[in-house]
Design an enzyme around this catalytic site. Structure first.
Site, PDB file in Angstrom:
ATOM      1  N   HIS A  38       0.802  -1.225   0.000  1.00  0.00           N
ATOM      2  CA  HIS A  38       0.000   0.000   0.000  1.00  0.00           C
ATOM      3  C   HIS A  38       0.837   1.278   0.000  1.00  0.00           C
ATOM      4  O   HIS A  38       0.300   2.366  -0.098  1.00  0.00           O
ATOM      5  CB  HIS A  38      -0.952   0.035   1.196  1.00  0.00           C
ATOM      6  CG  HIS A  38      -0.250   0.313   2.496  1.00  0.00           C
ATOM      7  ND1 HIS A  38       0.463  -0.647   3.173  1.00  0.00           N
ATOM      8  CD2 HIS A  38      -0.129   1.444   3.218  1.00  0.00           C
ATOM      9  CE1 HIS A  38       0.977  -0.120   4.256  1.00  0.00           C
ATOM     10  NE2 HIS A  38       0.638   1.159   4.319  1.00  0.00           N
TER      11      HIS A  38
HETATM   12  C1  UD1 Z   1      -2.329   5.150   6.135  1.00  0.00           C
HETATM   13  C2  UD1 Z   1      -1.088   5.644   6.867  1.00  0.00           C
HETATM   14  C3  UD1 Z   1       0.011   4.598   6.752  1.00  0.00           C
HETATM   15  C4  UD1 Z   1      -0.473   3.229   7.201  1.00  0.00           C
HETATM   16  C5  UD1 Z   1      -1.703   2.861   6.391  1.00  0.00           C
HETATM   17  C6  UD1 Z   1      -2.254   1.499   6.734  1.00  0.00           C
HETATM   18  C7  UD1 Z   1      -0.628   8.076   6.899  1.00  0.00           C
HETATM   19  C8  UD1 Z   1       0.198   9.138   6.293  1.00  0.00           C
HETATM   20  N1  UD1 Z   1      -0.561   6.860   6.281  1.00  0.00           N
HETATM   21  O1  UD1 Z   1      -2.030   5.087   4.738  1.00  0.00           O
HETATM   22  O2  UD1 Z   1       1.083   4.984   7.577  1.00  0.00           O
HETATM   23  O3  UD1 Z   1       0.543   2.258   6.990  1.00  0.00           O
HETATM   24  O4  UD1 Z   1      -2.692   3.874   6.632  1.00  0.00           O
HETATM   25  O5  UD1 Z   1      -3.378   1.209   5.983  1.00  0.00           O
HETATM   26  O6  UD1 Z   1      -1.308   8.319   7.876  1.00  0.00           O
HETATM   27  N2  UD1 Z   1      -9.424   4.550   1.990  1.00  0.00           N
HETATM   28  C9  UD1 Z   1     -10.609   3.872   1.877  1.00  0.00           C
HETATM   29  N3  UD1 Z   1     -11.154   3.349   3.019  1.00  0.00           N
HETATM   30  C10 UD1 Z   1     -10.568   3.471   4.222  1.00  0.00           C
HETATM   31  C11 UD1 Z   1      -9.351   4.172   4.318  1.00  0.00           C
HETATM   32  C12 UD1 Z   1      -8.794   4.699   3.186  1.00  0.00           C
HETATM   33  O7  UD1 Z   1     -11.170   3.715   0.797  1.00  0.00           O
HETATM   34  O8  UD1 Z   1     -11.134   2.983   5.222  1.00  0.00           O
HETATM   35  C13 UD1 Z   1      -8.831   5.135   0.777  1.00  0.00           C
HETATM   36  C14 UD1 Z   1      -8.761   6.658   0.901  1.00  0.00           C
HETATM   37  O9  UD1 Z   1      -9.855   7.266   0.354  1.00  0.00           O
HETATM   38  C15 UD1 Z   1      -7.490   6.989   0.157  1.00  0.00           C
HETATM   39  C16 UD1 Z   1      -6.638   5.741   0.287  1.00  0.00           C
HETATM   40  O10 UD1 Z   1      -7.487   4.684   0.699  1.00  0.00           O
HETATM   41  O11 UD1 Z   1      -7.747   7.200  -1.200  1.00  0.00           O
HETATM   42  C17 UD1 Z   1      -5.508   5.950   1.257  1.00  0.00           C
HETATM   43  O12 UD1 Z   1      -5.981   6.203   2.607  1.00  0.00           O
HETATM   44  P1  UD1 Z   1      -5.134   7.078   3.644  1.00  0.00           P
HETATM   45  O13 UD1 Z   1      -5.679   6.940   5.013  1.00  0.00           O
HETATM   46  O14 UD1 Z   1      -4.947   8.436   3.088  1.00  0.00           O
HETATM   47  O15 UD1 Z   1      -3.696   6.463   3.633  1.00  0.00           O
HETATM   48  P2  UD1 Z   1      -3.194   4.960   3.663  1.00  0.00           P
HETATM   49  O16 UD1 Z   1      -2.557   4.703   2.343  1.00  0.00           O
HETATM   50  O17 UD1 Z   1      -4.238   4.006   4.145  1.00  0.00           O
END
Ligand code: UD1
Length: 363
Positions: free
Chosen positions: A205
Site C-alpha cells: 500500500h
Molecule cells: C495510512 C497511513 C500509513 C499506514 C496505512 C495502513 C498516513 C500518512 N498513512 O495510509 O502509515 O501504513 O494507513 O493502511 O497516515 N481509503 C478507503 N477506506 C478506508 C481508508 C482509506 O477507501 O477505510 C482510501 C482513501 O480514500 C485513500 C486511500 O485509501 O484514497 C488511502 O488512505 P489514507 O488513510 O490516506 O492512507 P493509507 O494509504 O491508508
C-alpha cells in the site's frame, strides 16, 4: 480517576491500542476512552478490527475521513481540539506514525495535556515518507516516549531527547497476537481461501510502490512469476485497488495463482500469515509479525524504520527488480531463521500501564 484518551485512527493503530485499552480497563485509577479520528472508515479497515480485538465502539468519533495530508491533519486537529478542551483528559496516548498521530500530539502539546507516544523512536531516515515526518514531529513534542527496541532509544538520544522521557516497553502489537492466538489458530480462513500447504501472502500500500504506474506494473509481473512456484493470497488495500484499476493492471493477474481479496480482519489475516511460507510486503507491522513468527519476509522498500527485524529477525529489504530471485531464495530455504527481539513477548501493555502509573503519580 485519570481519564486517558487512546487515539485510534488507521488500521495499524487498532492492534496497538487494543491491548492497552484492555490493560487500563482493569485498573481502578484509570478511565480509558477510545477516540477514533475516522482516518480509516471502511468496515473492513476499521469496524472488523474493533470486533476482532474485543474493543467497544469508540467513545468519541471524529469522522474525519480521507483527504490530502493537510486536509486530514487539519481536520483531525480542529475536531480533536474541541473534544480535548471539553473533556480535559489527564493523558493522551497516540500510537504509530499516521497523520492522526502527529495531529493529536500537536493538539495535546498546545493544550498542556501530557501526551505519550507509543511506538516512539522509530526512524527510516527517509523524509520522503509521510510517516517519517509524523514520527519526527510526534517524538519532538510528546512528554513521554514508549519505545519498542534499543535502536529506537538510540535514535531519540541522537536527537537530544532526555533519557528521563523514555520508557522501553517493548512491542505492543504482539500482545494483540498473543491475546487472540487461540482464535487466530482456530479461524478457518486458510481453508476457506483454499490455500495449499505452501503458499505466500502479499500486502502492498505504500505510495512509493503503488502510486507509480511503472513500479506497480513491474511488481504485479513479479508476483505473477512468483505464483508459478507458490500460490499467493493478496488482500488488497483500498489505495492499491484504486491504482490497480486506474493503471488497468487487474487483468495481469488473469490465470495466475494469485487470490485477490478485500482487506481481511485481524484474525483472518493472522490466520493466513501464520501458516504461510513467505510474505511479500511494504507494511511496517507485517515486518514485525513475521519476525515474531520466524517467517521469511521480503520487504519491498529501500529502508525500514524497524531495522531490528533485519538485524535480529527474518526480514530482508528487497528491490522490486530482485523480487523473483529473492522469493526463490526464501522458498528454497536460503533464508535466515532469525529470533525474537527482547521485550517482544506479549507483555508490553502491562509495562505501559506500570510506566503510566508511575508517571501519573499513582501509588
Ligand atoms: C495510512 C497511513 C500509513 C499506514 C496505512 C495502513 C498516513 C500518512 N498513512 O495510509 O502509515 O501504513 O494507513 O493502511 O497516515 N481509503 C478507503 N477506506 C478506508 C481508508 C482509506 O477507501 O477505510 C482510501 C482513501 O480514500 C485513500 C486511500 O485509501 O484514497 C488511502 O488512505 P489514507 O488513510 O490516506 O492512507 P493509507 O494509504 O491508508
Amino acid at each position: 480517576m485519570k481519564t486517558v484518551h487512546l487515539i485510534a485512527a488507521a488500521r495499524p493503530n487498532f492492534m496497538k491500542i487494543a491491548p492497552l485499552y484492555h490493560a487500563l480497563v482493569r485498573e481502578s485509577w484509570a478511565t480509558p476512552q477510545i477516540v477514533h479520528t475516522g482516518q480509516h472508515y471502511d468496515p473492513n479497515m476499521s469496524d472488523a478490527f474493533f470486533r476482532d480485538l474485543g474493543m467497544p465502539n469508540p467513545h468519541i468519533h471524529l469522522n474525519v475521513g480521507s483527504g490530502s495530508h493537510a486536509e486530514q491533519m487539519g481536520g483531525v486537529m480542529i475536531a480533536y481540539e474541541r473534544i480535548a478542551i471539553a473533556e480535559k483528559p489527564d493523558w493522551i496516548v497516540v500510537v504509530g506514525d499516521v497523520n492522526s498521530t502527529a495531529a493529536c500530539a500537536m493538539v495535546g502539546a498546545k493544550l498542556w495535556i501530557p501526551v505519550v507516544h507509543l511506538e516512539a523512536g522509530l526512524r527510516s531516515g527517509d523524509r520522503s515518507m509521510p510517516e517519517e515526518i509524523n514520527r519526527l514531529v510526534t517524538d519532538a513534542i510528546c512528554d513521554v516516549l514508549w519505545t519498542p527496541s534499543p535502536d529506537a532509544d538510540e535514535n531519540l538520544a541522537a536527537e537530544g531527547v532526555p533519557t528521563a522521557k523514555i520508557d522501553r516497553v517493548g512491542n505492543i502489537m504482539l500482545d494483540s497476537y498473543e491475546l487472540l492466538r487461540g482464535k487466530i489458530e482456530a479461524a478457518g480462513t486458510r481453508r476457506s481461501l483454499g490455500l495449499a500447504e505452501r503458499y505466500g501472502v502479499v500486502t502492498l500500500h505504500r505510495p512509493s510502490n503503488v502510486d507509480d504506474q511503472a513500479t506497480l506494473a513491474e511488481l504485479v509481473s513479479g508476483l505473477v512469476k512468483v505464483s508459478q512456484s507458490v500460490p499467493l493470497v493478496f488482500p488488497v488495500h483500498p489505495r492499491t485497488r484504486k491504482r490497480l484499476n486506474e493503471f488497468d493492471l487487474m487483468g495481469a493477474f488473469d490465470g495466475a495463482r494469485v487470490t485477490l481479496t478485500e482487506p481481511l480482519s485481524y484474525i483472518e489475516f493472522m490466520n493466513v500469515v501464520s501458516g504461510s511460507s513467505i510474505v511479500v510486503t511494504d507494511s511496517g507491522g507485517v515486518q514485525e509479525e513475521t519476525t515474531y513468527l520466524g517467517i521469511p519476509c521480503l520487504t519491498l522498500r529501500e529502508n525500514t524504520e524497524r531495522p531490528i527485524t533485519v538485524t535480529e529477525g527474518s526480514n530482508r529489504l528487497v528491490a522490486v527488480s530482485d523480487l523473483v530471485s529473492r522469493a526463490a531464495d526464501a522458498l528454497e530455504g536460503r533464508w535466515v531463521k532469525g529470533r525474537r527481539p527482547q521485550l517482544w513477548d506479549g507483555q508490553a501493555a502491562d509495562r505501559c500501564v506500570a510506566a503510566l502509573k508511575l508517571r501519573a503519580g499513582i501509588v
